[in-house]
Scaffold this active site. Structure first.
Site, PDB file in Angstrom:
ATOM      1  N   CYS A 192      -1.202 -56.851 -34.976  1.00 36.12           N
ATOM      2  CA  CYS A 192      -1.787 -55.975 -35.993  1.00 36.12           C
ATOM      3  C   CYS A 192      -0.673 -55.568 -36.959  1.00 36.12           C
ATOM      4  O   CYS A 192       0.324 -54.971 -36.557  1.00 36.12           O
ATOM      5  CB  CYS A 192      -2.395 -54.759 -35.290  1.00 36.12           C
ATOM      6  SG  CYS A 192      -3.134 -53.594 -36.426  1.00 36.12           S
ATOM      7  N   CYS A 234      -0.912 -44.444 -47.156  1.00 35.12           N
ATOM      8  CA  CYS A 234      -2.177 -44.992 -47.663  1.00 35.12           C
ATOM      9  C   CYS A 234      -2.746 -44.038 -48.709  1.00 35.12           C
ATOM     10  O   CYS A 234      -2.453 -42.845 -48.691  1.00 35.12           O
ATOM     11  CB  CYS A 234      -3.170 -45.128 -46.501  1.00 35.12           C
ATOM     12  SG  CYS A 234      -4.631 -46.116 -46.880  1.00 35.12           S
ATOM     13  N   CYS A 270      -9.140 -41.628 -45.491  1.00 30.42           N
ATOM     14  CA  CYS A 270     -10.306 -41.628 -44.597  1.00 30.42           C
ATOM     15  C   CYS A 270     -10.114 -40.467 -43.620  1.00 30.42           C
ATOM     16  O   CYS A 270      -9.028 -40.282 -43.073  1.00 30.42           O
ATOM     17  CB  CYS A 270     -10.404 -42.959 -43.852  1.00 30.42           C
ATOM     18  SG  CYS A 270     -10.634 -44.351 -44.970  1.00 30.42           S
ATOM     19  N   CYS A 275      -8.789 -40.982 -39.992  1.00 30.76           N
ATOM     20  CA  CYS A 275      -7.646 -41.885 -39.823  1.00 30.76           C
ATOM     21  C   CYS A 275      -6.353 -41.098 -39.942  1.00 30.76           C
ATOM     22  O   CYS A 275      -6.162 -40.341 -40.892  1.00 30.76           O
ATOM     23  CB  CYS A 275      -7.696 -42.980 -40.882  1.00 30.76           C
ATOM     24  SG  CYS A 275      -6.258 -44.061 -40.832  1.00 30.76           S
ATOM     25  N   GLY A 297      -2.321 -48.803 -44.109  1.00 33.75           N
ATOM     26  CA  GLY A 297      -2.510 -49.180 -45.509  1.00 33.75           C
ATOM     27  C   GLY A 297      -3.776 -49.972 -45.773  1.00 33.75           C
ATOM     28  O   GLY A 297      -4.490 -50.365 -44.860  1.00 33.75           O
ATOM     29  N   GLU A 298      -4.051 -50.172 -47.052  1.00 33.70           N
ATOM     30  CA  GLU A 298      -5.230 -50.925 -47.482  1.00 33.70           C
ATOM     31  C   GLU A 298      -4.745 -52.263 -48.064  1.00 33.70           C
ATOM     32  O   GLU A 298      -4.204 -52.292 -49.180  1.00 33.70           O
ATOM     33  CB  GLU A 298      -6.003 -50.103 -48.523  1.00 33.70           C
ATOM     34  CG  GLU A 298      -7.109 -50.847 -49.244  1.00 33.70           C
ATOM     35  CD  GLU A 298      -8.083 -51.594 -48.325  1.00 33.70           C
ATOM     36  OE1 GLU A 298      -8.638 -50.986 -47.399  1.00 33.70           O
ATOM     37  OE2 GLU A 298      -8.273 -52.811 -48.548  1.00 33.70           O
ATOM     38  N   SER A 348      -8.755 -56.595 -42.935  1.00 34.46           N
ATOM     39  CA  SER A 348      -9.685 -55.480 -42.840  1.00 34.46           C
ATOM     40  C   SER A 348      -9.569 -54.598 -44.074  1.00 34.46           C
ATOM     41  O   SER A 348      -8.472 -54.203 -44.469  1.00 34.46           O
ATOM     42  CB  SER A 348      -9.376 -54.667 -41.583  1.00 34.46           C
ATOM     43  OG  SER A 348     -10.244 -53.556 -41.503  1.00 34.46           O
ATOM     44  N   SER A 401     -14.535 -51.900 -42.887  1.00 35.85           N
ATOM     45  CA  SER A 401     -14.613 -50.621 -42.192  1.00 35.85           C
ATOM     46  C   SER A 401     -15.826 -49.872 -42.711  1.00 35.85           C
ATOM     47  O   SER A 401     -15.733 -49.111 -43.664  1.00 35.85           O
ATOM     48  CB  SER A 401     -13.335 -49.812 -42.444  1.00 35.85           C
ATOM     49  OG  SER A 401     -12.247 -50.504 -41.892  1.00 35.85           O
ATOM     50  N   LEU A 402     -16.962 -50.086 -42.092  1.00 40.77           N
ATOM     51  CA  LEU A 402     -18.213 -49.522 -42.604  1.00 40.77           C
ATOM     52  C   LEU A 402     -18.354 -48.047 -42.203  1.00 40.77           C
ATOM     53  O   LEU A 402     -18.459 -47.172 -43.040  1.00 40.77           O
ATOM     54  CB  LEU A 402     -19.390 -50.357 -42.091  1.00 40.77           C
ATOM     55  CG  LEU A 402     -20.677 -50.177 -42.862  1.00 40.77           C
ATOM     56  CD1 LEU A 402     -20.546 -50.702 -44.284  1.00 40.77           C
ATOM     57  CD2 LEU A 402     -21.839 -50.860 -42.150  1.00 40.77           C
ATOM     58  N   HIS A 403     -18.431 -47.810 -40.900  1.00 37.62           N
ATOM     59  CA  HIS A 403     -18.341 -46.470 -40.314  1.00 37.62           C
ATOM     60  C   HIS A 403     -19.510 -45.520 -40.596  1.00 37.62           C
ATOM     61  O   HIS A 403     -19.594 -44.448 -39.993  1.00 37.62           O
ATOM     62  CB  HIS A 403     -17.040 -45.747 -40.698  1.00 37.62           C
ATOM     63  CG  HIS A 403     -15.785 -46.504 -40.337  1.00 37.62           C
ATOM     64  ND1 HIS A 403     -15.660 -47.256 -39.201  1.00 37.62           N
ATOM     65  CD2 HIS A 403     -14.585 -46.608 -40.973  1.00 37.62           C
ATOM     66  CE1 HIS A 403     -14.447 -47.792 -39.156  1.00 37.62           C
ATOM     67  NE2 HIS A 403     -13.784 -47.419 -40.221  1.00 37.62           N
ATOM     68  N   ASN A 446     -10.231 -42.823 -31.829  1.00 40.09           N
ATOM     69  CA  ASN A 446      -8.948 -42.551 -31.189  1.00 40.09           C
ATOM     70  C   ASN A 446      -8.448 -41.211 -31.753  1.00 40.09           C
ATOM     71  O   ASN A 446      -7.948 -41.158 -32.872  1.00 40.09           O
ATOM     72  CB  ASN A 446      -8.003 -43.710 -31.538  1.00 40.09           C
ATOM     73  CG  ASN A 446      -6.771 -43.729 -30.673  1.00 40.09           C
ATOM     74  OD1 ASN A 446      -6.586 -42.865 -29.817  1.00 40.09           O
ATOM     75  ND2 ASN A 446      -5.927 -44.708 -30.893  1.00 40.09           N
ATOM     76  N   CYS A 479      -3.211 -45.066 -34.847  1.00 42.65           N
ATOM     77  CA  CYS A 479      -2.328 -45.788 -35.756  1.00 42.65           C
ATOM     78  C   CYS A 479      -1.782 -44.818 -36.798  1.00 42.65           C
ATOM     79  O   CYS A 479      -2.519 -44.053 -37.387  1.00 42.65           O
ATOM     80  CB  CYS A 479      -3.125 -46.894 -36.432  1.00 42.65           C
ATOM     81  SG  CYS A 479      -2.234 -47.697 -37.748  1.00 42.65           S
TER      82      CYS A 479
HETATM   83  N1  SAH Z   1      -7.420 -49.941 -44.763  1.00 40.75           N
HETATM   84  C1  SAH Z   1      -7.977 -50.977 -43.942  1.00 40.75           C
HETATM   85  C2  SAH Z   1      -7.152 -51.387 -42.737  1.00 40.75           C
HETATM   86  C3  SAH Z   1      -6.480 -50.318 -41.927  1.00 40.75           C
HETATM   87  S1  SAH Z   1      -7.366 -49.385 -40.744  1.00 40.75           S
HETATM   88  C4  SAH Z   1      -9.362 -50.571 -43.489  1.00 40.75           C
HETATM   89  O1  SAH Z   1      -9.751 -49.454 -43.747  1.00 40.75           O
HETATM   90  O2  SAH Z   1     -10.065 -51.408 -42.934  1.00 40.75           O
HETATM   91  C5  SAH Z   1      -7.917 -50.465 -39.479  1.00 40.75           C
HETATM   92  C6  SAH Z   1      -9.176 -49.951 -38.780  1.00 40.75           C
HETATM   93  O3  SAH Z   1      -8.899 -48.847 -37.895  1.00 40.75           O
HETATM   94  C7  SAH Z   1     -10.209 -49.460 -39.763  1.00 40.75           C
HETATM   95  O4  SAH Z   1     -11.491 -49.866 -39.373  1.00 40.75           O
HETATM   96  C8  SAH Z   1     -10.073 -47.956 -39.616  1.00 40.75           C
HETATM   97  O5  SAH Z   1     -11.198 -47.306 -40.096  1.00 40.75           O
HETATM   98  C9  SAH Z   1      -9.843 -47.814 -38.127  1.00 40.75           C
HETATM   99  N2  SAH Z   1      -9.267 -46.529 -37.709  1.00 40.75           N
HETATM  100  C10 SAH Z   1      -8.363 -45.779 -38.363  1.00 40.75           C
HETATM  101  N3  SAH Z   1      -8.076 -44.666 -37.653  1.00 40.75           N
HETATM  102  C11 SAH Z   1      -8.812 -44.702 -36.525  1.00 40.75           C
HETATM  103  C12 SAH Z   1      -8.941 -43.839 -35.398  1.00 40.75           C
HETATM  104  N4  SAH Z   1      -8.250 -42.705 -35.298  1.00 40.75           N
HETATM  105  N5  SAH Z   1      -9.779 -44.216 -34.400  1.00 40.75           N
HETATM  106  C13 SAH Z   1     -10.459 -45.370 -34.494  1.00 40.75           C
HETATM  107  N6  SAH Z   1     -10.372 -46.227 -35.532  1.00 40.75           N
HETATM  108  C14 SAH Z   1      -9.573 -45.899 -36.552  1.00 40.75           C
END
Ligand code: SAH
Length: 383
Positions: free
Chosen positions: A125, A132, A136, A139, A187-188, A219, A241-243, A318, A361
């Site tokens: 990874c 970033c 979000c 995150c 990061g994105e 991602s 990352s839909l969520h 997480n 992360c």
């Molecule tokens: N910016 C990109 C890639 C980085 S995050 C993106 O948003 O996809 C990688 C993944 O981890 C994303 O799906 C993000 O939403 C998720 N993520 C970030 N923090 C998290 C956490 N605390 N618990 C679970 N997933 C998390």
């Protein structure tokens, strides 16, 4: 060249001038850029190919180790260039085999990189930015401001450092420790597309690190205007990352949604170049208690994805200290998974890995910044 007294050399080759110029990194140059450098040194083109092989297939860490190159050429290279990788400021190993490195780049900035070994594969990874801009809400990296983009050489460098640590040189054909790469670190990646693209082209090169585009996943939180280019120019797998299944919830937890709302995002996914039932888009969905985890959310998710070749990756949240959310409970996650799976969508629940060595992360980096700040404070108080 070494037989000549320095004054007979052209000015650029005089040792005192060579020493005055800072040595430049070779890792991260494209094949074309490397070829141009080597041509500039007056060497034949095949030397660039040999060098590429030494750097990316053999993983040579010094020019001296490149025994198929003449001593004079090796010396010339060593005067001008480095093979430096990011340094592992911290190296944590979990009892489940997960490794997490906090990598420090030449300017002192840091980012995280994680290796997750599983039975059938090993995933690395990789981070694309220090900090970033997306914020979000769930995150941890989102709590850090963006410091800078990670350069192409530093993205490839994460791969190189991991391979150094895992002892994976020369790159084996079978039984690799790193079989897959996910651009899912800090990061994105679609906000740093040029560097990410350049780095991934190096990673995909068949005469080097040699990882197939089918084993690379990028991602994104949904940078809609860049999604098509990602498919066309790189052809890697896409994860989104839909969520959330409604704009009013997604606006809060993934604020980028205000710029690129669900409908536009899903339209871009439908048109993702190369997508089909054999190559599906992964939709990541973090399970947040009481926020996005009801059976109605699950049904709506299945409905939204009904005409997209999709798989769903449910991620137990997480948690990190001070996080504004909690993870959904196990029964809720199970019920959600069943509804999604009943709609004939592949649904997997991500198993938390390396819980003994890491939290979310981005946390390792935050801890390191705090530690360094407190060290600086202690030092200034002591002086
Ligand atoms: N910016 C990109 C890639 C980085 S995050 C993106 O948003 O996809 C990688 C993944 O981890 C994303 O799906 C993000 O939403 C998720 N993520 C970030 N923090 C998290 C956490 N605390 N618990 C679970 N997933 C998390």
């Amino acid at each position: 060249m070494s037989a000549l007294p320095p004054t007979d050399l052209p000015p650029s080759d005089r040792p005192e001038n060579a020493a005055a110029e800072p040595r430049r990194p070779l890792i991260g140059l494209s094949r074309e850029e490397l070829a141009a450098e080597i041509a500039g040194l007056g060497e034949p083109a095949f030397r660039a190919r040999q060098l590429w092989h030494w750097i990316y297939h053999q993983g040579a860490r010094s020019f001296d180790a490149m025994t198929t190159l003449s001593k004079a050429f090796r010396a010339k290279l060593a005067e001008r260039y480095t093979l430096d990788r990011p340094a592992a400021a911290r190296d944590l190993a979990s009892i489940d085999g997960t490794r997490k490195w906090l990598l420090r780049f030449a300017d002192g900035q840091e980012a995280e990189c994680v290796h997750i070994p599983e039975e059938e594969r090993g995933t690395l990874c990789v981070s694309s930015q220090v900090g970033c801009t997306l914020s979000c809400r769930f995150c941890h990296t989102g709590t850090q401001r963006l410091v800078r983009n990670i350069e192409a050489g530093e993205i490839v460098g994460q791969f190189m450092t991991a391979k150094d640590a895992l002892g994976e040189w020369p790159t084996p054909t079978y039984d690799r420790a790193i079989t897959n790469v996910v651009m899912m670190g800090m990061g994105e990646p679609l906000y740093n597309f040029d560097n990410v693209a350049k780095a991934l082209r190096i990673v995909m090169d068949g005469e080097g690190l040699s990882l197939s585009r089918r084993r690379i996943t990028l991602s994104t939180a949904g940078v809609v205007p860049m999604i098509k280019r990602c498919g066309e120019e790189l052809g890697v797998n896409l994860a989104v990352s839909l969520h959330a299944v409604s704009d009013h919830i997604r606006d809060v937890i993934v604020p980028l949604n205000k710029k690129y709302p669900l409908e536009e995002l899903l339209a871009a996914c439908r048109e993702y170049p190369g997508v089909n039932n054999a190559r599906r888009i992964t939709f990541e969905y973090v399970m947040l208690k009481g926020v996005n985890d009801t059976p109605a959310d699950a049904r709506e998710l299945a409905r939204l994805l009904r005409d997209i070749p999709a798989k769903v990756n449910l991620i137990p949240f997480n948690a990190w200290p001070g996080a504004p959310y909690e993870c959904s409970d196990a029964a809720t996650i199970e019920a959600f998974t069943e509804i999604v799976a009943a709609a004939r969508l592949t649904a997997t629940v991500r198993t938390p890995r390396g819980r003994d060595i890491m939290a979310a992360c981005g946390q390792l980096k935050s801890d390191s910044v705090k530690l360094r700040k407190s060290e600086r404070l202690a030092a200034s108080l002591a002086s």
